[in-house]
Design a protein around this motif. Structure first.
Motif, PDB file in Angstrom:
ATOM      1  N   GLU A   1       0.699  -1.174  -0.009  1.00  0.00           N
ATOM      2  CA  GLU A   1      -0.019   0.038  -0.082  1.00  0.00           C
ATOM      3  C   GLU A   1       1.012   1.206  -0.001  1.00  0.00           C
ATOM      4  N   SER A   2       1.986   1.393   0.903  1.00  0.00           N
ATOM      5  CA  SER A   2       2.676   2.424   0.736  1.00  0.00           C
ATOM      6  C   SER A   2       3.474   2.839  -0.505  1.00  0.00           C
ATOM      7  N   LEU A   3       3.945   1.658  -1.070  1.00  0.00           N
ATOM      8  CA  LEU A   3       4.587   1.818  -2.568  1.00  0.00           C
ATOM      9  C   LEU A   3       3.251   2.422  -3.447  1.00  0.00           C
ATOM     10  N   MET A   4       2.420   1.826  -3.474  1.00  0.00           N
ATOM     11  CA  MET A   4       1.388   2.025  -4.478  1.00  0.00           C
ATOM     12  C   MET A   4       0.643   3.419  -4.464  1.00  0.00           C
ATOM     13  N   PHE A   5       0.231   3.874  -3.317  1.00  0.00           N
ATOM     14  CA  PHE A   5      -0.383   5.085  -3.043  1.00  0.00           C
ATOM     15  C   PHE A   5       0.589   6.306  -2.978  1.00  0.00           C
ATOM     16  N   THR A   6       1.732   6.065  -2.618  1.00  0.00           N
ATOM     17  CA  THR A   6       2.789   7.128  -2.816  1.00  0.00           C
ATOM     18  C   THR A   6       3.019   7.403  -4.130  1.00  0.00           C
ATOM     19  N   TYR A   7       3.122   6.290  -5.007  1.00  0.00           N
ATOM     20  CA  TYR A   7       3.533   6.218  -6.450  1.00  0.00           C
ATOM     21  C   TYR A   7       2.581   7.053  -7.225  1.00  0.00           C
ATOM     22  N   LEU A   8       1.064   6.650  -6.806  1.00  0.00           N
ATOM     23  CA  LEU A   8       0.174   7.317  -7.570  1.00  0.00           C
ATOM     24  C   LEU A   8      -0.053   8.659  -7.085  1.00  0.00           C
ATOM     25  N   ARG A   9       0.213   9.289  -6.036  1.00  0.00           N
ATOM     26  CA  ARG A   9      -0.063  10.384  -5.556  1.00  0.00           C
ATOM     27  C   ARG A   9       1.069  11.497  -6.483  1.00  0.00           C
ATOM     28  N   GLY A  10       2.245  10.820  -6.602  1.00  0.00           N
ATOM     29  CA  GLY A  10       3.247  11.429  -7.285  1.00  0.00           C
ATOM     30  C   GLY A  10       3.095  11.715  -8.804  1.00  0.00           C
ATOM     31  N   ILE A  11       2.419  11.006  -9.465  1.00  0.00           N
ATOM     32  CA  ILE A  11       1.994  10.944 -10.791  1.00  0.00           C
ATOM     33  C   ILE A  11       0.895  11.766 -11.164  1.00  0.00           C
ATOM     34  N   SER A  12       0.084  11.850 -10.215  1.00  0.00           N
ATOM     35  CA  SER A  12      -1.212  12.269 -10.318  1.00  0.00           C
ATOM     36  C   SER A  12      -1.326  13.924 -10.586  1.00  0.00           C
ATOM     37  N   THR A  13      -2.448  14.235 -11.459  1.00  0.00           N
ATOM     38  CA  THR A  13      -2.674  15.776 -11.251  1.00  0.00           C
ATOM     39  C   THR A  13      -3.447  16.322 -10.055  1.00  0.00           C
ATOM     40  N   ASP A  14      -3.826  17.399 -10.011  1.00  0.00           N
ATOM     41  CA  ASP A  14      -4.795  17.887  -8.801  1.00  0.00           C
ATOM     42  C   ASP A  14      -6.088  16.971  -8.745  1.00  0.00           C
ATOM     43  N   LYS A  15      -6.720  17.064 -10.152  1.00  0.00           N
ATOM     44  CA  LYS A  15      -7.759  16.306 -10.419  1.00  0.00           C
ATOM     45  C   LYS A  15      -7.620  14.631  -9.900  1.00  0.00           C
ATOM     46  N   GLY A  16      -6.650  14.312 -10.278  1.00  0.00           N
ATOM     47  CA  GLY A  16      -6.418  12.699  -9.938  1.00  0.00           C
ATOM     48  C   GLY A  16      -6.124  12.650  -8.539  1.00  0.00           C
ATOM     49  N   VAL A  17      -5.575  13.460  -7.836  1.00  0.00           N
ATOM     50  CA  VAL A  17      -5.230  13.319  -6.364  1.00  0.00           C
ATOM     51  C   VAL A  17      -6.595  13.406  -5.719  1.00  0.00           C
ATOM     52  N   ARG A  18      -7.511  14.280  -6.116  1.00  0.00           N
ATOM     53  CA  ARG A  18      -8.738  14.572  -5.635  1.00  0.00           C
ATOM     54  C   ARG A  18      -9.601  13.076  -5.484  1.00  0.00           C
ATOM     55  N   GLU A  19      -9.571  12.429  -6.752  1.00  0.00           N
ATOM     56  CA  GLU A  19     -10.020  11.152  -6.893  1.00  0.00           C
ATOM     57  C   GLU A  19      -9.519  10.182  -6.139  1.00  0.00           C
ATOM     58  N   LEU A  20      -8.199  10.203  -6.248  1.00  0.00           N
ATOM     59  CA  LEU A  20      -7.429   9.095  -5.427  1.00  0.00           C
ATOM     60  C   LEU A  20      -7.787   9.245  -3.784  1.00  0.00           C
ATOM     61  N   GLU A  21      -7.923  10.340  -3.363  1.00  0.00           N
ATOM     62  CA  GLU A  21      -8.295  10.603  -1.870  1.00  0.00           C
ATOM     63  C   GLU A  21      -9.728  10.025  -1.534  1.00  0.00           C
ATOM     64  N   LEU A  22     -10.384  10.258  -2.505  1.00  0.00           N
ATOM     65  CA  LEU A  22     -12.018   9.742  -2.358  1.00  0.00           C
ATOM     66  C   LEU A  22     -11.988   8.375  -2.432  1.00  0.00           C
ATOM     67  N   PHE A  23     -11.261   7.703  -3.271  1.00  0.00           N
ATOM     68  CA  PHE A  23     -11.073   6.252  -3.239  1.00  0.00           C
ATOM     69  C   PHE A  23     -10.473   5.772  -2.052  1.00  0.00           C
ATOM     70  N   LEU A  24      -9.618   6.365  -1.651  1.00  0.00           N
ATOM     71  CA  LEU A  24      -8.787   5.891  -0.396  1.00  0.00           C
ATOM     72  C   LEU A  24      -9.817   6.018   0.878  1.00  0.00           C
ATOM     73  N   GLN A  25     -10.604   6.976   1.020  1.00  0.00           N
ATOM     74  CA  GLN A  25     -11.546   6.876   1.979  1.00  0.00           C
ATOM     75  C   GLN A  25     -12.447   5.771   1.774  1.00  0.00           C
ATOM     76  N   GLU A  26     -13.083   5.372   0.666  1.00  0.00           N
ATOM     77  CA  GLU A  26     -13.981   4.520   0.745  1.00  0.00           C
ATOM     78  C   GLU A  26     -13.257   2.970   0.916  1.00  0.00           C
ATOM     79  N   TYR A  27     -11.690   3.140   0.267  1.00  0.00           N
ATOM     80  CA  TYR A  27     -11.113   1.717   0.606  1.00  0.00           C
ATOM     81  C   TYR A  27     -10.887   1.533   2.004  1.00  0.00           C
ATOM     82  N   ARG A  28     -10.485   2.522   2.844  1.00  0.00           N
ATOM     83  CA  ARG A  28     -10.290   2.288   4.393  1.00  0.00           C
ATOM     84  C   ARG A  28     -11.380   1.835   5.013  1.00  0.00           C
ATOM     85  N   LYS A  29     -12.798   2.038   4.382  1.00  0.00           N
ATOM     86  CA  LYS A  29     -13.824   1.884   5.158  1.00  0.00           C
ATOM     87  C   LYS A  29     -14.144   0.412   5.151  1.00  0.00           C
ATOM     88  N   ASP A  30     -13.618  -0.306   4.234  1.00  0.00           N
ATOM     89  CA  ASP A  30     -13.383  -1.554   3.990  1.00  0.00           C
ATOM     90  C   ASP A  30     -12.618  -2.394   4.912  1.00  0.00           C
TER      91      ASP A  30
END
Length: 213
Positions: free
Chosen positions: A184-213
């Motif tokens: 998780e540390s590798l994947m999510f740090t990696y994705l944040r680094g290559i994402s645009t502002d729009k991508g980061v917002r969508e990533l954070e929304l996904f992580l919120q739902e993911y951590r509920k699981d």
């Protein structure tokens, strides 16, 4: 081993073959390959040892079937995702979620032991390379959707990510952190680094739902 015949759903022995593969996969992932015997697999699958050897000539052939079955499952999962959404980031995140759930049950010994079977390991790596190629293509499509930065060489970054992952496999960090924590540390740090502002917002929304699981 003919994989097409092995996974022929119309074949009379298909249900037994799949049951054996599922039992063996769980055992190999949880305890490594070396410690698991064909006797134990036959017992767990509720079949005779003779029947098991009629299906698979040895443990190496069974291990290969497990790897191929896992790769086919991943291919089917991606096809399902592609039929449900056109969002590249959503597809990538769900693929990672799928992999993370699988990795919850994989012990480091599995990755150590698979090196003992060079022909199987070659196919295992081929599947990883194919997955990486698909991910790079997804990233390039994500640039067009405004989710990922256009100034990133995704082939280089994806190669570095795989190498970093392999470094962790050869280290003692597993004594302190779980496989899933590292992944998780590798994947999510990696994705944040290559994402645009729009991508980061969508990533954070996904992580919120993911951590509920």
């Amino acid at each position: 081993m003919n994989s097409e015949l092995l996974f022929d759903k119309e074949a009379p022995k298909y249900p037994v073959i799949i049951k054996v593969i599922e039992v063996a996969s769980e055992a190999f992932y949880n305890y490594g390959i070396k410690t698991i015997t064909m006797d134990e697999i036959a017992s767990s699958a509720a079949i005779s040892k003779r029947t098991l050897y009629q299906l698979f000539k040895d443990k190496e052939e069974l291990l290969l079937a497990c790897i191929l079955h896992s790769q086919m499952d991943m291919e089917e999962h991606i096809k399902d995702l592609l039929s449900q959404t056109s969002s590249v980031l959503e597809i990538i995140l769900h693929i990672y979620k799928y992999l993370i759930r699988q990795y919850h049950n994989i012990d480091k010994r599995f990755f150590e032991d698979i090196h003992r079977y060079p022909s199987v390991y070659k196919i295992f790596l081929r599947g990883q390379e194919r997955d990486s190629s698909d991910v790079v293509n997804f990233f390039r499509s994500g640039v067009e959707q405004g989710l990922f930065r256009s100034d990133v060489n995704f082939e280089i970054v994806n190669f570095l990510l795989r190498e970093q992952f392999n470094i962790f496999l050869d280290s003692n960090i597993y004594l302190k952190y779980t496989f899933v924590d590292i992944y998780e540390s590798l994947m999510f740090t990696y994705l944040r680094g290559i994402s645009t502002d729009k991508g980061v917002r969508e990533l954070e929304l996904f992580l919120q739902e993911y951590r509920k699981d």
